[in-house]
Motif scaffolding. Structure first.
Motif, PDB file in Angstrom:
ATOM      1  N   SER A  41      -2.725   4.710  -6.687  1.00  0.00           N
ATOM      2  CA  SER A  41      -2.817   3.563  -6.250  1.00  0.00           C
ATOM      3  C   SER A  41      -1.674   2.595  -6.169  1.00  0.00           C
ATOM      4  O   SER A  41      -1.651   1.559  -5.869  1.00  0.00           O
ATOM      5  N   PHE A  42      -0.811   2.780  -7.129  1.00  0.00           N
ATOM      6  CA  PHE A  42       0.208   1.692  -7.475  1.00  0.00           C
ATOM      7  C   PHE A  42       2.048   2.730  -6.987  1.00  0.00           C
ATOM      8  O   PHE A  42       2.701   1.974  -7.124  1.00  0.00           O
ATOM      9  N   VAL A  43       1.716   3.904  -6.405  1.00  0.00           N
ATOM     10  CA  VAL A  43       2.732   3.944  -6.174  1.00  0.00           C
ATOM     11  C   VAL A  43       2.443   3.893  -4.573  1.00  0.00           C
ATOM     12  O   VAL A  43       1.882   3.907  -3.004  1.00  0.00           O
ATOM     13  N   PRO A  44       3.602   2.670  -4.239  1.00  0.00           N
ATOM     14  CA  PRO A  44       4.135   2.672  -2.667  1.00  0.00           C
ATOM     15  C   PRO A  44       4.694   3.222  -0.820  1.00  0.00           C
ATOM     16  O   PRO A  44       5.303   3.998  -1.214  1.00  0.00           O
ATOM     17  N   LEU A  45       3.712   3.102  -0.139  1.00  0.00           N
ATOM     18  CA  LEU A  45       4.527   3.203   1.060  1.00  0.00           C
ATOM     19  C   LEU A  45       6.210   3.814   1.406  1.00  0.00           C
ATOM     20  O   LEU A  45       6.983   2.323   0.625  1.00  0.00           O
ATOM     21  N   PRO A  46       7.159   4.067   1.625  1.00  0.00           N
ATOM     22  CA  PRO A  46       8.635   4.524   1.593  1.00  0.00           C
ATOM     23  C   PRO A  46       8.645   3.220   2.694  1.00  0.00           C
ATOM     24  O   PRO A  46       8.579   3.574   3.763  1.00  0.00           O
ATOM     25  N   GLY A  47      10.069   2.000   2.465  1.00  0.00           N
ATOM     26  CA  GLY A  47      10.116   1.426   3.263  1.00  0.00           C
ATOM     27  C   GLY A  47      10.133   0.257   3.109  1.00  0.00           C
ATOM     28  O   GLY A  47       9.874  -0.886   3.623  1.00  0.00           O
ATOM     29  N   VAL A  48       8.529   0.464   3.020  1.00  0.00           N
ATOM     30  CA  VAL A  48       8.144  -1.152   2.578  1.00  0.00           C
ATOM     31  C   VAL A  48       7.838  -1.817   1.268  1.00  0.00           C
ATOM     32  O   VAL A  48       8.434  -1.583  -0.287  1.00  0.00           O
ATOM     33  N   ASP A  49       8.454  -3.339   1.814  1.00  0.00           N
ATOM     34  CA  ASP A  49       8.838  -4.296   0.426  1.00  0.00           C
ATOM     35  C   ASP A  49       7.442  -4.959   0.116  1.00  0.00           C
ATOM     36  O   ASP A  49       6.878  -5.690   0.161  1.00  0.00           O
ATOM     37  N   PRO A  50       7.499  -4.467  -1.323  1.00  0.00           N
ATOM     38  CA  PRO A  50       6.074  -4.836  -2.207  1.00  0.00           C
ATOM     39  C   PRO A  50       5.762  -6.499  -2.162  1.00  0.00           C
ATOM     40  O   PRO A  50       5.096  -6.702  -2.282  1.00  0.00           O
ATOM     41  N   GLU A 145       5.089  -3.202  10.548  1.00  0.00           N
ATOM     42  CA  GLU A 145       6.306  -4.359  10.931  1.00  0.00           C
ATOM     43  C   GLU A 145       6.123  -5.373  11.951  1.00  0.00           C
ATOM     44  O   GLU A 145       7.552  -5.991  11.295  1.00  0.00           O
ATOM     45  N   ASN A 146       4.902  -5.514  12.178  1.00  0.00           N
ATOM     46  CA  ASN A 146       4.440  -6.892  13.254  1.00  0.00           C
ATOM     47  C   ASN A 146       4.181  -7.657  12.017  1.00  0.00           C
ATOM     48  O   ASN A 146       4.621  -9.069  12.046  1.00  0.00           O
ATOM     49  N   LEU A 147       3.666  -7.754  10.433  1.00  0.00           N
ATOM     50  CA  LEU A 147       3.344  -8.644   8.966  1.00  0.00           C
ATOM     51  C   LEU A 147       4.481  -9.372   9.096  1.00  0.00           C
ATOM     52  O   LEU A 147       5.414  -9.014   8.823  1.00  0.00           O
ATOM     53  N   GLY A 148       4.101 -10.267   9.084  1.00  0.00           N
ATOM     54  CA  GLY A 148       5.164 -11.800   8.550  1.00  0.00           C
ATOM     55  C   GLY A 148       6.411 -12.175   9.187  1.00  0.00           C
ATOM     56  O   GLY A 148       7.190 -12.809   9.028  1.00  0.00           O
ATOM     57  N   SER A 150       6.329 -14.173  12.054  1.00  0.00           N
ATOM     58  CA  SER A 150       6.216 -15.947  12.292  1.00  0.00           C
ATOM     59  C   SER A 150       6.229 -16.770  11.252  1.00  0.00           C
ATOM     60  O   SER A 150       6.628 -17.621  11.408  1.00  0.00           O
ATOM     61  N   GLN A 151       5.992 -15.659  10.254  1.00  0.00           N
ATOM     62  CA  GLN A 151       6.459 -16.375   8.499  1.00  0.00           C
ATOM     63  C   GLN A 151       8.052 -16.255   8.339  1.00  0.00           C
ATOM     64  O   GLN A 151       8.788 -16.717   7.318  1.00  0.00           O
ATOM     65  N   GLY A 152       8.667 -15.368   8.951  1.00  0.00           N
ATOM     66  CA  GLY A 152      10.419 -15.223   9.185  1.00  0.00           C
ATOM     67  C   GLY A 152      10.180 -13.938   7.986  1.00  0.00           C
ATOM     68  O   GLY A 152      11.226 -14.017   7.398  1.00  0.00           O
ATOM     69  N   ILE A 153       8.958 -13.865   7.311  1.00  0.00           N
ATOM     70  CA  ILE A 153       9.322 -12.469   6.037  1.00  0.00           C
ATOM     71  C   ILE A 153       9.061 -11.304   6.345  1.00  0.00           C
ATOM     72  O   ILE A 153       7.976 -10.887   7.186  1.00  0.00           O
ATOM     73  N   ALA A 154       9.701 -10.392   6.017  1.00  0.00           N
ATOM     74  CA  ALA A 154       9.305  -8.807   6.688  1.00  0.00           C
ATOM     75  C   ALA A 154       9.359  -7.865   6.127  1.00  0.00           C
ATOM     76  O   ALA A 154       9.790  -7.928   4.451  1.00  0.00           O
ATOM     77  N   ALA A 155       7.936  -7.334   5.634  1.00  0.00           N
ATOM     78  CA  ALA A 155       7.118  -6.739   4.768  1.00  0.00           C
ATOM     79  C   ALA A 155       8.129  -5.044   4.760  1.00  0.00           C
ATOM     80  O   ALA A 155       7.964  -4.452   4.085  1.00  0.00           O
ATOM     81  N   VAL A 156       8.681  -4.801   5.999  1.00  0.00           N
ATOM     82  CA  VAL A 156       9.614  -3.162   6.734  1.00  0.00           C
ATOM     83  C   VAL A 156      10.749  -3.660   6.058  1.00  0.00           C
ATOM     84  O   VAL A 156      10.999  -4.719   6.713  1.00  0.00           O
ATOM     85  N   VAL A 157      10.889  -2.812   5.402  1.00  0.00           N
ATOM     86  CA  VAL A 157      12.992  -2.765   5.005  1.00  0.00           C
ATOM     87  C   VAL A 157      12.950  -2.932   6.541  1.00  0.00           C
ATOM     88  O   VAL A 157      14.289  -3.478   7.111  1.00  0.00           O
ATOM     89  N   ASN A 304      -1.562 -10.117  14.935  1.00  0.00           N
ATOM     90  CA  ASN A 304       0.206 -10.365  15.143  1.00  0.00           C
ATOM     91  C   ASN A 304      -0.306 -10.162  16.699  1.00  0.00           C
ATOM     92  O   ASN A 304       1.637 -10.678  17.261  1.00  0.00           O
ATOM     93  N   VAL A 305      -0.771 -10.815  16.860  1.00  0.00           N
ATOM     94  CA  VAL A 305      -0.620 -10.126  18.396  1.00  0.00           C
ATOM     95  C   VAL A 305      -0.748 -11.974  19.182  1.00  0.00           C
ATOM     96  O   VAL A 305      -1.031 -12.594  19.024  1.00  0.00           O
ATOM     97  N   LYS A 306      -0.402 -11.899  20.279  1.00  0.00           N
ATOM     98  CA  LYS A 306      -0.143 -13.322  21.171  1.00  0.00           C
ATOM     99  C   LYS A 306      -1.315 -13.334  21.962  1.00  0.00           C
ATOM    100  O   LYS A 306      -1.826 -12.236  22.503  1.00  0.00           O
ATOM    101  N   GLY A 307      -2.246 -14.055  21.916  1.00  0.00           N
ATOM    102  CA  GLY A 307      -3.179 -14.721  22.645  1.00  0.00           C
ATOM    103  C   GLY A 307      -2.713 -15.286  24.828  1.00  0.00           C
ATOM    104  O   GLY A 307      -3.983 -15.674  24.890  1.00  0.00           O
TER     105      GLY A 307
END
Length: 457
Positions: A41-50, A145-148, A150-157, A304-307
């Motif tokens: 449960s502590f092994v992250p997906l490859p390419g994700v910024d923890p 990929e779409n997460l963050g 709007s906040q200017g934070i990238a969850a995926v490298v 992450n979608v727009k209304g």
């Protein structure tokens, strides 16, 4: 009045636990397998910024459907580990295969073939697990990929197709390994492997939940009386669950009279125990699994979608209506629990087969003719007590969830979590008692053989 099984269990000598080597080996294997689950449960997906993911999770998923999924996976979804989906795809695939086997004559024939048919159905379940995990894994990768944005934070490298393929392969591999681990626990350990994995995930989240509650008390957002009320309510729920899980309807079964040593004709009597909650913890897990499968996709995309599009409006509205504690979510959850309660009871208990077994053993229910009448009577009794069991499961799962949704308390203290913990614990302890009983009987047989050998000399 205690049953014979309860009386035998009360006479167990746990001082000889250290001599039961087979039982100790099974327990250590189970503990080791659950430790492996926690490490994964502590092994992250490859390419994700923890670091970025931890900052975004509370804003994007906390308090929603994904928070429930995160609880069942032991925090794996929050950390986006390779077992982020837990065993839920495997459970969903099992539901689909069981429903199909009840509706399809060819699959129903496979169930009657014994071990070979069971292996075929298990193979279909594994194929379904791969397909469901791949679909959910792809949408999770797209949502990451779409997460963050709007906040200017990238969850995926490095977002792109290579990340999506790598994420899907990692999630599928992690889920299949977890499925295999659960099967190994069931066959080589103690208890039901899949249920133990889910319970281990819930227990792993409990310390964090209590820490959050005490933090809220320290900050003044929650009163100390609330914690006392929550703990008192949890203890009352656990006591009620323990009582209901042991409740049963005993059907009197009588056998023909036989001559005793003194020449007295005596009729043997026994009881056929029918549990009020025959389905156990399966209905809430099945209902949660079916709800979480599509909602994982919609909430990851809906955040992450727009209304300004019809599809975006649909996803946002769906997430709002199916949020934890909303009437539509509660209604679907209750309907799923009730449906799977009756469905699972129909799968595990066959009144016709039970009536035939009683007839072959010359047993009968007083006032009921053997054969079809006995099967109809057993079906009638089981249906009536299943109504009580379904109402009990729906109440124990929904009433605490309603208060939790309104007060902001952790989901881990809800009725569903406590039901899983208590049920799995009772089942595991029962299996330990069975192994201890078999070990004591083995010792008695060995002693009898030794005494017999000495007497013959």
């Amino acid at each position: 009045m205690a049953s014979r099984a309860d009386q035998l269990a009360s006479n167990l000598n746990f001082s000889k636990f250290g001599q039961a080597t087979e039982l100790k080996r099974r327990i250590w294997f189970t503990i080791g397998a659950l430790i492996v689950f926690r490490f994964l449960s502590f092994v992250p997906l490859p390419g994700v910024d923890p670091v970025a993911l931890s900052r975004l999770y509370d804003q994007a998923a906390s308090g929603g459907i994904l928070d429930i999924f995160n609880t069942f996976s032991g925090g794996s979804l929050e950390r986006m580990s390779i077992i982020a989906l837990g065993v839920m795809p495997y459970i969903t695939a099992s539901i689909v295969v069981q429903l199909a086997s009840a509706l399809s004559p060819s699959l129903a024939a496979l169930k009657k073939e014994g071990e070979s048919g069971r292996k075929k159905l298990n193979q279909y379940t594994r194929y379904g697990t791969v397909a469901l995990t791949a679909i959910q894994g792809y949408f999770i990768a797209v949502g990451l990929e779409n997460l963050g944005q709007s906040q200017g934070i990238a969850a995926v490298v490095d977002p792109g197709m290579m990340f999506r393929i790598g994420a899907v392969i990692s999630i599928v591999g992690g889920t299949l390994f977890l499925m295999w681990l659960g099967e190994q626990i069931t066959s080589r350990g103690i208890g039901n492997g899949v249920s133990l994995i889910i319970m281990a995930g819930i227990l792993a989240q409990l310390p964090r939940s209590f820490a959050q509650m005490f933090t809220q008390v320290r900050e003044g957002s929650m009163g100390g009386g609330t914690i006392v009320a929550v703990l008192g309510g949890a203890i009352a729920i656990i006591a009620f669950i323990s009582f209901m899980e042991r409740a049963q309807r005993r059907v009197l079964v009588q056998y023909p009279k036989r001559a005793t040593q003194r020449g007295v004709m005596q009729a043997d009597r026994s009881h056929l125990p029918l549990k009020v909650n025959t389905a156990g913890v399966i209905p809430p897990i099945f209902a949660s699994s079916l709800l979480l499968m599509p909602l994982t996709v919609t909430q990851m995309m809906g955040n992450n979608v727009k209304g300004d599009t019809a599809w975006g409006d649909f996803l946002i509205t769906l997430n709002q209506y199916l949020a934890h504690g909303q009437p539509l979510y509660m209604a679907l959850y209750a309907a799923g629990i009730i449906f799977f309660c009756f469905f699972y009871v129909a799968v595990v208990f066959n009144p016709e087969e039970t009536a035939d077994n009683l007839k072959r053993q010359n047993g009968f229910i007083p006032g009921i003719r053997p054969g079809k009448n006995t099967a109809a009577y057993l079906d009638h009794v089981l249906t009536r007590i299943t109504v009580i069991g379904a109402a009990y499961l729906a109440a124990i799962c929904l009433v605490p969830e309603y208060f939790i949704a309104g007060s902001g308390l952790p989901f881990q203290l809800g009725g569903t979590s406590l039901l899983i913990i208590v049920n799995v614990t009772i089942d595991t302890i029962s299996q330990i008692q069975s192994h201890m009983l078999a070990h004591q009987y083995g010792d008695l047989i060995k002693k009898a053989k030794l005494k017999g050998g000495v007497a013959r000399r």
